[in-house]
Design a protein around this motif. Structure first.
Motif, short mmCIF file in Angstrom:
data_model
loop_
_atom_site.label_atom_id
_atom_site.label_comp_id
_atom_site.label_asym_id
_atom_site.label_seq_id
_atom_site.Cartn_x
_atom_site.Cartn_y
_atom_site.Cartn_z
N LEU A 7 51.60 0.47 47.29
CA LEU A 7 52.58 0.70 47.73
C LEU A 7 53.03 1.56 48.71
O LEU A 7 51.99 2.63 48.76
N ALA A 10 56.58 2.44 50.34
CA ALA A 10 58.16 1.48 49.65
C ALA A 10 59.42 2.25 48.88
O ALA A 10 58.99 2.94 48.05
N GLY A 11 60.17 1.69 49.84
CA GLY A 11 61.97 1.82 48.59
C GLY A 11 62.44 1.00 48.57
O GLY A 11 62.21 -0.23 49.22
N ARG A 12 63.43 1.05 47.98
CA ARG A 12 64.56 0.62 47.58
C ARG A 12 65.88 0.80 47.62
O ARG A 12 66.34 1.32 46.94
N PRO A 26 60.59 5.85 49.00
CA PRO A 26 59.72 5.56 49.58
C PRO A 26 58.18 6.46 49.15
O PRO A 26 58.58 8.00 48.86
N LEU A 53 59.79 -4.35 42.42
CA LEU A 53 58.51 -4.02 43.88
C LEU A 53 57.63 -4.83 43.53
O LEU A 53 56.80 -5.73 44.34
N ARG A 59 62.95 -7.46 46.63
CA ARG A 59 62.28 -6.94 48.11
C ARG A 59 61.99 -5.41 48.82
O ARG A 59 63.14 -4.85 48.13
N ALA A 60 61.56 -4.77 48.81
CA ALA A 60 61.56 -3.03 49.51
C ALA A 60 62.56 -3.33 50.91
O ALA A 60 62.08 -4.23 51.52
N SER A 61 63.10 -2.44 50.88
CA SER A 61 63.87 -1.98 51.77
C SER A 61 63.25 -1.26 52.71
O SER A 61 63.47 -1.45 54.06
N VAL A 65 54.84 -2.83 50.25
CA VAL A 65 53.86 -3.57 49.30
C VAL A 65 52.68 -4.79 49.63
O VAL A 65 52.73 -5.63 49.60
N GLU A 73 56.15 -8.06 52.09
CA GLU A 73 57.50 -9.21 52.58
C GLU A 73 57.05 -9.91 53.38
O GLU A 73 57.75 -9.84 54.66
#
Length: 232
Positions: A7, A10-12, A26, A53, A59-61, A65, A73
């Protein structure tokens, strides 16, 4: 060891009306091949979001990933589903078995959807997996005629159907009694011994010494807890 999951910031986030809510801030995390990783945290802390994720269920915002070097992505929905089916076995907290199918057919269906196991070998492989889970006498029963522990073992057999190198489980013992919980945990131990990368989200505070690493999630933030005491 080589990284199998990465990751990279990576965040959501989710939108709630005019506001954005960070389900997972993230995070940069690397998990090596063959590691046994626990993800801990209170309900609603972001554990399930982190697993979603990693598995590509969500899906990561932001950020990236990567699983076995593939940036999730960059994959379309169809390609992502095929990649996930072949690369990652998912054990859901509430089993998610199809109630109208037998235990055997639930496992066979996982192979039918991915197509990596030859059609003529699927039934025999499903029978072998269920037997390995101690369910040889229950293969023709639908989920409604199985106990919670038996359903969870069917779910594990289904997750292993396509021989994935990665196994991800979301609080797999949370709805089981102690005896069945210990049985399921022992199955994950065996998966690690077989060389798989296993990631388990758990709310349990005890038994963490069996893991190589513990990741703690609090208020959407992932923190490295280091090597678990007594870890192999």
């Amino acid at each position: 060891m080589s990284p199998v999951i990465q990751l990279l910031a990576a965040g959501r986030t989710f939108r709630q009306g005019p506001d954005e809510y960070a389900a997972l801030r993230p995070a940069t995390v690397t998990i090596d091949r063959g590691q046994y990783v626990a993800v801990t945290g209170a309900s609603g802390s972001g554990k399930s979001t982190l697993l979603n994720l990693i598995t590509g269920v969500d899906r990561a915002s932001q950020g990236s990933v990567r699983v076995n070097g593939t940036a999730l992505e960059m994959l379309g929905e169809g390609a992502l589903a095929r990649f996930r089916g072949a690369s990652i076995g998912i054990v859901f907290q509430f089993f998610e078995l199809i109630p109208t199918l037998t235990a055997l057919d639930n496992v066979v269906l996982a192979m039918d959807l991915v197509g990596t196991v030859p059609p003529r070998a699927r039934r025999a492989r499903a029978l072998a997996l269920l037997s390995d889970m101690g369910l040889a006498n229950h293969v023709f029963r639908p989920p409604g005629r199985l106990s919670g522990g038996e359903q969870q073992r069917v779910a594990i057999a289904r997750a292993l159907a396509n021989d994935p190198p990665i196994l991800v489980a979301d609080e797999p013992t949370g709805n089981l009694d102690r005896a069945n919980g210990e049985r399921v945990t022992a199955l994950f131990d065996r998966c690690v011994a077989d060389g798989r990368t296993v990631i388990v989200a758990t709310h349990e505070r005890g038994g963490l010494d069996r893991y190589h690493r513990v990741l703690r999630v609090e208020d959407g933030q992932v923190m490295e807890s280091g090597m678990a005491e007594g870890a192999p």
